[in-house]
Motif scaffolding. Structure first.
Motif, PDB file in Angstrom:
ATOM      1  N   UNK A   4      10.652   5.595   4.778  1.00  0.00           N
ATOM      2  CA  UNK A   4       9.265   5.232   4.456  1.00  0.00           C
ATOM      3  C   UNK A   4       8.711   6.171   3.379  1.00  0.00           C
ATOM      4  N   UNK A   5       8.940   7.450   3.558  1.00  0.00           N
ATOM      5  CA  UNK A   5       8.409   8.422   2.606  1.00  0.00           C
ATOM      6  C   UNK A   5       9.089   8.306   1.243  1.00  0.00           C
ATOM      7  N   UNK A   6      10.338   7.952   1.270  1.00  0.00           N
ATOM      8  CA  UNK A   6      11.071   7.723   0.017  1.00  0.00           C
ATOM      9  C   UNK A   6      10.414   6.564  -0.737  1.00  0.00           C
ATOM     10  N   UNK A   7      10.167   5.475  -0.024  1.00  0.00           N
ATOM     11  CA  UNK A   7       9.555   4.296  -0.645  1.00  0.00           C
ATOM     12  C   UNK A   7       8.141   4.600  -1.131  1.00  0.00           C
ATOM     13  N   UNK A   8       7.507   5.591  -0.515  1.00  0.00           N
ATOM     14  CA  UNK A   8       6.151   5.966  -0.926  1.00  0.00           C
ATOM     15  C   UNK A   8       6.171   6.643  -2.288  1.00  0.00           C
ATOM     16  N   UNK A   9       7.358   7.102  -2.692  1.00  0.00           N
ATOM     17  CA  UNK A   9       7.474   7.694  -4.017  1.00  0.00           C
ATOM     18  C   UNK A   9       7.607   9.204  -4.032  1.00  0.00           C
ATOM     19  N   UNK A  27       0.846  -1.202   0.000  1.00  0.00           N
ATOM     20  CA  UNK A  27       0.000   0.000   0.000  1.00  0.00           C
ATOM     21  C   UNK A  27       0.875   1.243   0.000  1.00  0.00           C
ATOM     22  N   UNK A  28       1.936   1.187   0.794  1.00  0.00           N
ATOM     23  CA  UNK A  28       2.854   2.317   0.878  1.00  0.00           C
ATOM     24  C   UNK A  28       3.375   2.677  -0.504  1.00  0.00           C
ATOM     25  N   UNK A  29       3.809   1.656  -1.231  1.00  0.00           N
ATOM     26  CA  UNK A  29       4.406   1.924  -2.548  1.00  0.00           C
ATOM     27  C   UNK A  29       3.375   2.445  -3.528  1.00  0.00           C
ATOM     28  N   UNK A  30       2.094   2.227  -3.191  1.00  0.00           N
ATOM     29  CA  UNK A  30       1.045   2.811  -4.036  1.00  0.00           C
ATOM     30  C   UNK A  30       0.644   4.189  -3.561  1.00  0.00           C
ATOM     31  N   UNK A  31       1.361   4.697  -2.572  1.00  0.00           N
ATOM     32  CA  UNK A  31       1.098   6.070  -2.133  1.00  0.00           C
ATOM     33  C   UNK A  31       0.086   6.200  -1.012  1.00  0.00           C
ATOM     34  N   UNK A  32      -0.221   5.073  -0.333  1.00  0.00           N
ATOM     35  CA  UNK A  32      -1.232   5.125   0.727  1.00  0.00           C
ATOM     36  C   UNK A  32      -0.675   5.817   1.973  1.00  0.00           C
ATOM     37  N   UNK A  33      -1.281   6.942   2.347  1.00  0.00           N
ATOM     38  CA  UNK A  33      -0.742   7.730   3.452  1.00  0.00           C
ATOM     39  C   UNK A  33      -0.935   7.049   4.798  1.00  0.00           C
ATOM     40  N   UNK A  34      -2.048   6.372   4.935  1.00  0.00           N
ATOM     41  CA  UNK A  34      -2.295   5.705   6.216  1.00  0.00           C
ATOM     42  C   UNK A  34      -1.249   4.628   6.448  1.00  0.00           C
ATOM     43  N   UNK A  35      -0.928   3.876   5.395  1.00  0.00           N
ATOM     44  CA  UNK A  35       0.099   2.848   5.504  1.00  0.00           C
ATOM     45  C   UNK A  35       1.432   3.478   5.884  1.00  0.00           C
ATOM     46  N   UNK A  36       1.743   4.594   5.239  1.00  0.00           N
ATOM     47  CA  UNK A  36       3.005   5.279   5.535  1.00  0.00           C
ATOM     48  C   UNK A  36       3.050   5.666   7.014  1.00  0.00           C
ATOM     49  N   UNK A  61      11.199  -2.304   3.154  1.00  0.00           N
ATOM     50  CA  UNK A  61      11.103  -0.965   2.570  1.00  0.00           C
ATOM     51  C   UNK A  61      12.390  -0.531   1.870  1.00  0.00           C
ATOM     52  N   UNK A  62      13.496  -0.891   2.455  1.00  0.00           N
ATOM     53  CA  UNK A  62      14.783  -0.369   1.987  1.00  0.00           C
ATOM     54  C   UNK A  62      15.058  -0.525   0.493  1.00  0.00           C
ATOM     55  N   UNK A  63      14.738  -1.692  -0.089  1.00  0.00           N
ATOM     56  CA  UNK A  63      15.039  -1.831  -1.523  1.00  0.00           C
ATOM     57  C   UNK A  63      14.341  -0.801  -2.394  1.00  0.00           C
ATOM     58  N   UNK A  64      13.253  -0.236  -1.875  1.00  0.00           N
ATOM     59  CA  UNK A  64      12.484   0.696  -2.699  1.00  0.00           C
ATOM     60  C   UNK A  64      12.831   2.144  -2.444  1.00  0.00           C
ATOM     61  N   UNK A  65      13.908   2.369  -1.716  1.00  0.00           N
ATOM     62  CA  UNK A  65      14.297   3.747  -1.428  1.00  0.00           C
ATOM     63  C   UNK A  65      15.475   4.159  -2.298  1.00  0.00           C
ATOM     64  N   UNK A  66      15.843   5.407  -2.239  1.00  0.00           N
ATOM     65  CA  UNK A  66      16.992   5.899  -2.985  1.00  0.00           C
ATOM     66  C   UNK A  66      16.624   6.881  -4.070  1.00  0.00           C
ATOM     67  N   UNK A  67      15.307   7.111  -4.211  1.00  0.00           N
ATOM     68  CA  UNK A  67      14.876   7.998  -5.290  1.00  0.00           C
ATOM     69  C   UNK A  67      14.765   9.447  -4.833  1.00  0.00           C
ATOM     70  N   UNK A  68      14.333   9.614  -3.596  1.00  0.00           N
ATOM     71  CA  UNK A  68      14.016  10.966  -3.123  1.00  0.00           C
ATOM     72  C   UNK A  68      15.266  11.779  -2.831  1.00  0.00           C
ATOM     73  N   UNK A  69      15.137  13.066  -2.997  1.00  0.00           N
ATOM     74  CA  UNK A  69      16.186  14.022  -2.607  1.00  0.00           C
ATOM     75  C   UNK A  69      15.910  14.392  -1.154  1.00  0.00           C
ATOM     76  N   UNK A  70      16.872  14.102  -0.283  1.00  0.00           N
ATOM     77  CA  UNK A  70      16.670  14.378   1.137  1.00  0.00           C
ATOM     78  C   UNK A  70      17.405  15.653   1.526  1.00  0.00           C
ATOM     79  N   UNK A  71      16.633  16.626   1.988  1.00  0.00           N
ATOM     80  CA  UNK A  71      17.208  17.933   2.338  1.00  0.00           C
ATOM     81  C   UNK A  71      17.006  18.192   3.820  1.00  0.00           C
TER      82      UNK A  71
END
Lengths: 559, 132, 344
Positions: free
Chosen positions: C145-150, C21-30, C51-61
């Motif tokens: 978690x938020x990174x994996x959410x997309x 659900x998280x990877x589909x953008x579900x906020x409650x799951x996140x 979760x970890x394999x799906x991270x690495x996309x987001x820019x973390x500031x």
């Protein structure tokens, strides 16, 4: 006032009393508490004597009523000449509903009108806007248009009764509607008496009903000063308020200091606009809370008059004695009323009203006993009004001026409150002034701290609230509900729809455009607001234009 | 270590009287809870969205303007719609006695009138977080 | 104490469902996953693993800077600016837990009121929960978690006290140091080390005036690093000035990190640090338990206190024991080989 020798003798006598009669008494019956404090948590001594007042010479401190510094009252004869105005805050539902309540109150003896508006109106929204959902008429009357204003005052001679309107953010627009309504009735503006609260500074500090940021809001306030001084000379274009600051949790000292600091700030802005202080100062009025602690409240009002007179004459150089007068309206403390055993609130309100009268108020609202549940029903409002009438006609306190003047305790308290105010003035100055202090959250933090301390005192039963943390009964209170009807809401929405359909669209558009230009520039906005009102622009539409130009305000977050 | 209780304190609608809400927020903090205060002028949607993102145990709603009958039940409704009906909702402010049973029927777990001791409110939120 | 009902009530297998659900953008799951990890529930490690394999996309500031400088308001403006550019944005805002009561008032969300119901924004408030420095232990797990959410960009706001800037600098891709001009004649001092860790320096509240000196000082003192000269950006969150400049600087830094390979190096540095931290924690957990290792630990402690052993030697021995018992555990888990089979 005792001379040095007499003071020494007094001191000797006092010490003797302490070591004999007092000592014996305390041995037999110890005092109930370690420390006695006011509602504001100020410690109170066992006894006050001339020794407590030894510092300031009498004449400077007290004076006579009607003479600088007005500690004892703003008129020489006070209530012997004219009683305070009995002005009951009222409003709920539609204009028609409220108009009926106005007439009821007048019938039962009130001598001035006071309008309570609903939340959407207070925030400049029309009844049919989405922000207004669920909020129509629940805590005051809904006024979205000139037509509503006309309906509100239908059958009332606005030329012969004064009207106070509790409105702040959209005050200029609502005042314009009142003026246009009077115009339509053929009453000249020179005859109109009344007040708009229009005190935006305390909104940022306490009541939080702002629309725009401080600077454009202050500009609108000064626009009303200017306009009023030229065209509506008997109107008080502002009611500089401490009531809300107190209700939000401030102590009496903070209420006094912050209100006066705000007042001085308004004077500064008026002077900066180019007006002479005497042109507008006599139309500045005030609004204080009348809280539980009888003596502290009376002292507060007396200190207020003295400080204001001094600042106006000496700091601002006002020449006209009328500019030195602090005229105020008082309201008994809503926050002190309980949901438990609500009839007991009648007693609280009576004591609080007494404080206001002994303190020399010009106008008074007394709360109804059902305030903890709802906007007052008729019977409750009537009892509140009767409370004032008892004070005026049966209690004797109106027979003489400043009856408690000279009381050692009272004069000591008056002096302390005055000192406290000046200490706060210095701190506010250090922070850069009122508006920078607001931005830094200074007032808000002071108020929140006092509110929290007060609540802790109640929780710890350091402070007893009858019916709440002591003398509790397990009773279902009997309060007759007052409801806003669906029919009223529908009628209001329908009226708005009709207004928007029937008006001259081009005239309306032009008026709003000119208003927008005026807001963007620096001419006085009042004439343009009036034109918009006459062109049937609604409150929401006028506020909307202003919001576009002035932007919104974000408050600093503190606890 | 005992789990932290998270509570959202919210002011729905236009009412700006926040003395009570702020005092309660402080009291809950003093009782060891994590409190998210939403600030003023929140719509029911704003409140529910915040509650979900912050994964709170409970929501406290404060309204003194008489608009509670519209606003409070709306929050409960939206929570259910977002599959978050397990978040407990309590309300306070100026609420006529007659409205209390109606609010409870609409899903408001408890209504705290003026004068409710803070200890009572703290206790309520503690129990609510445990599923009580 | 009974487990709070609000946690995952469903059986463990549905941890996967939550992550899905998280990877589909579900906020409650996140939100639930963040809580799970923050509360260190038994499934937390497994959750991180999923979760970890799906991270690495987001820019973390990361944002650091003294309290009162306007970090929250600034982030609010940035959120809106990035939203108008079509990016999905996350914010993790950290506030201090009271050391006396254990509670906290989390007040950063209030600044972002207008973005409340925007579907492309997720805001989470966290308390430090006793962790020294300006971050919570779980801060970067929440970021994960938020990174994996997309989400495209995730802002982390620190308390601004303690060593938060060091923590942020090692974990965020871009570190923004926010300052504001002082009024009056006060000579403005900044925390030691702050001039070394920022990738971007922001002077906020320029609407109050007096910014020139501070801006000049910063420009003079910050040093170029790895081919990047940290720019000094003037902003007024209140008046919405300088925001577009800041957005563009952040985007530039991200590109710079990517094009120079620094992004990968940073990720590796992060990974090293995280592994070490996890190892430390795991070891600490294990010695606290009633395991053979825990007993060894107690025995070693007694030896050191009695001066029969020094602390360094004791630590080496502890690690040896830990390794041995780990192997023993591993050996136990391997299926028994058939007798006579040759080890390969």
């Amino acid at each position: 006032m005792a001379e040095a020798e007499d003071l020494k003798e007094l001191e000797r006598r006092h010490r003797r009393w302490e070591s004999t009669a007092l000592r014996e008494s305390l041995d037999a019956v110890p005092e109930r508490r370690e420390e006695f404090v006011t509602t504001s948590s100020r410690p109170v001594a066992r006894l006050y004597t001339p020794l407590d007042l030894a510092r300031t010479p009498d004449a400077e401190r007290l004076g006579n009523p009607g003479e600088f510094p007005f500690t004892r009252g703003i008129h020489p004869t006070m209530y012997r000449g004219r009683l305070w105005t009995m002005r009951m805050f009222a409003g709920y539902g539609s204009a028609e509903d409220t108009s009926r309540r106005f007439k009821y109150l007048i019938e039962h003896g009130e001598t001035g009108l006071s309008v309570a508006f609903d939340m959407p109106t207070l925030y400049g929204y029309d009844t049919d806007e989405s922000e207004a959902k669920g909020e129509f008429g629940t805590c005051g009357v809904a006024v979205s248009s000139l037509e509503d204003m006309k309906a509100l005052f239908a059958g009332i001679d606005v030329g012969s009764i004064s009207t106070s309107m509790t409105i702040n953010g959209p005050a200029a627009a609502v005042w314009a509607m009142y003026l246009a309504m009077a115009e339509a009735k053929g009453v000249p503006w020179t005859k109109l008496r009344g007040t708009i609260q229009n005190d935006i500074l305390k909104e940022y500090q306490a009541q939080k009903e702002w629309l725009f940021p401080p600077e454009p809001s202050m500009r609108l306030v000064v626009d009303t000063f200017e306009f009023g001084s030229k065209h509506v000379p008997q109107w008080n274009t502002i009611s500089i308020s401490g009531y809300h600051i107190r209700e939000a949790g401030a102590t009496a000292g903070q209420e006094l200091a912050f209100t006066l600091a705000n007042g001085l700030e308004y004077v500064r802005w008026g002077v900066d606009r180019g007006m002479r202080v005497d042109e507008f100062a006599s139309r500045l009025s005030f609004f204080f809370n009348a809280h539980n602690d009888l003596f502290e409240e009376i002292a507060k009002y007396r200190a207020a008059r003295r400080i204001w007179a001094r600042e106006m004459r000496d700091t601002f150089g006002a020449k006209n004695p009328r500019s030195w007068l602090l005229r105020f309206h008082a309201q008994t403390a809503g926050v002190s009323l309980t949901a438990q055993q609500p009839e007991v609130n009648i007693v609280r309100t009576t004591i609080q009203a007494l404080a206001a009268v002994l303190g020399g108020t010009q106008s008074l609202h007394t709360n109804a006993y059902d305030e903890a549940y709802q906007v007052p029903n008729e019977k409750a409002a009537r009892i509140a009004l009767r409370t004032q009438q008892i004070l005026a006609h049966e209690s004797g306190v109106a027979n003489t001026v400043d009856p408690l003047g000279g009381s050692y305790y009272l004069e000591w308290l008056t002096d302390r409150l005055e000192e406290e105010s000046y200490a706060y003035f210095d701190r506010i100055q250090e922070l850069g002034g009122v508006i920078p202090a607001i931005r830094k959250g200074f007032f808000q933090q002071e108020i929140a701290n006092s509110a929290y301390r007060y609540q802790r005192e109640v929780e710890d039963r350091e402070r007893i609230i009858v019916g709440v943390n002591d003398f509790v009964v397990d009773e279902e209170p009997e309060v007759e509900p007052l409801r806003v009807t669906e029919a009223s809401l529908r009628a209001q929405v329908e009226r708005l729809r009709r207004i928007r359909k029937d008006r001259d669209r081009r005239k309306w558009e032009r008026a709003l455009d000119r208003l927008r230009n005026a807001c963007e520039g620096d001419e006085n906005t009042m004439p343009h607001i009036l034109d918009a009102v006459r062109a049937s622009a609604t409150l929401g539409e006028i506020s909307g234009v202003m919001r576009e130009v002035f932007g919104a305000w974000e408050e600093p977050l503190l606890y | 270590m005992a789990k932290k209780i998270r509570v959202l304190i919210a002011k729905p609608g236009l009412d700006g009287h926040d003395r009570g809400a702020k005092v309660i927020a402080r009291a809950l903090r003093d009782a060891g809870m994590e409190v998210i205060y939403t600030g003023l002028r929140q719509t029911p949607e704003d409140i529910v969205e915040a509650a979900i993102q912050e994964d709170v145990d409970a929501i406290g709603l404060s309204c003194l303007s008489g608009a509670h009958m519209t606003l409070f039940p709306e929050v409960v409704k939206l929570l259910k719609r977002r599959k978050s009906g397990d978040i407990v909702v309590a309300g306070g402010g100026i609420i006529p006695e007659d409205d209390v049973p109606k609010l409870k029927k609409a899903g408001i777990k408890e209504v705290f009138g003026p004068g409710t001791p803070l200890a009572h409110i703290v206790d309520f939120f503690r129990k609510a977080a445990k599923g009580g | 104490m009974a487990r709070p009902v609000r946690r995952l009530r469903r059986p463990r297998e549905s941890l996967r469902e939550y992550v899905d659900d998280l990877r589909h953008g579900d906020k409650r799951a996140a939100a639930k996953l963040i809580s799970l990890i923050e509360d260190d529930e038994p499934e937390a490690a497994e959750a991180v693993g999923l979760i970890h394999p799906h991270t690495g996309r987001a820019h973390v500031v990361g944002f650091t800077g003294p309290p009162g400088v306007g970090k929250s308001s600034l982030i609010n403006r940035l959120v809106r600016a990035f939203r108008t550019r079509g990016k999905r944005v996350g914010v993790v805002a950290v506030d201090p837990t009271s050391p006396f009561t254990g509670g906290a008032v989390l007040g950063d969300r209030i600044r972002m009121a207008e973005t409340g119901t925007d579907p492309g924004v997720f805001i989470r408030s966290m308390a430090t929960r006793g962790h020294a420095g300006g971050l919570a232990l779980a801060t970067f797990d929440a970021v994960r978690v938020l990174d994996a959410m997309g989400l495209d960009i995730i802002f982390v706001e620190t308390v601004g006290a303690g060593q938060s800037e060091v923590e942020i600098a090692t974990r965020a891709h871009t570190t923004v140091v926010v300052e504001m001009p002082m009024t009056g004649d006060v000579v403005q001092t900044m925390k030691a080390g702050i001039l070394e860790i920022g990738d971007v320096y922001v002077v906020n509240k320029v609407d109050l005036g007096n910014a020139d000196t501070l801006v000049a000082n910063l420009k003079f003192q910050v040093l170029a690093r790895d081919g990047w000269t940290p720019p000094v950006v003037r902003t007024s969150a209140l008046e919405e000035r300088g925001i577009a400049d800041l957005v563009s600087v952040l985007e530039k830094h991200r590109s710079h990190l990517k094009s120079t390979g620094q992004l990968r190096r940073k990720e590796e540095a992060r990974a090293r640090q995280e592994i070490l931290e996890n190892a430390r924690r795991l070891l600490a957990d294990r010695v606290r338990s009633l395991s053979p290792l825990g007993k060894s630990f107690e025995a070693l402690a007694a030896e050191v206190a009695a001066r029969r052993l020094d602390p360094h030697t004791a630590a080496s021995r502890l690690l040896k024991h830990a390794g041995r018992s780990a192997i023993r555990g591993a050996v136990r888990r391997r299926p028994r080989r058939a007798r006579g089979a040759r080890a390969s």
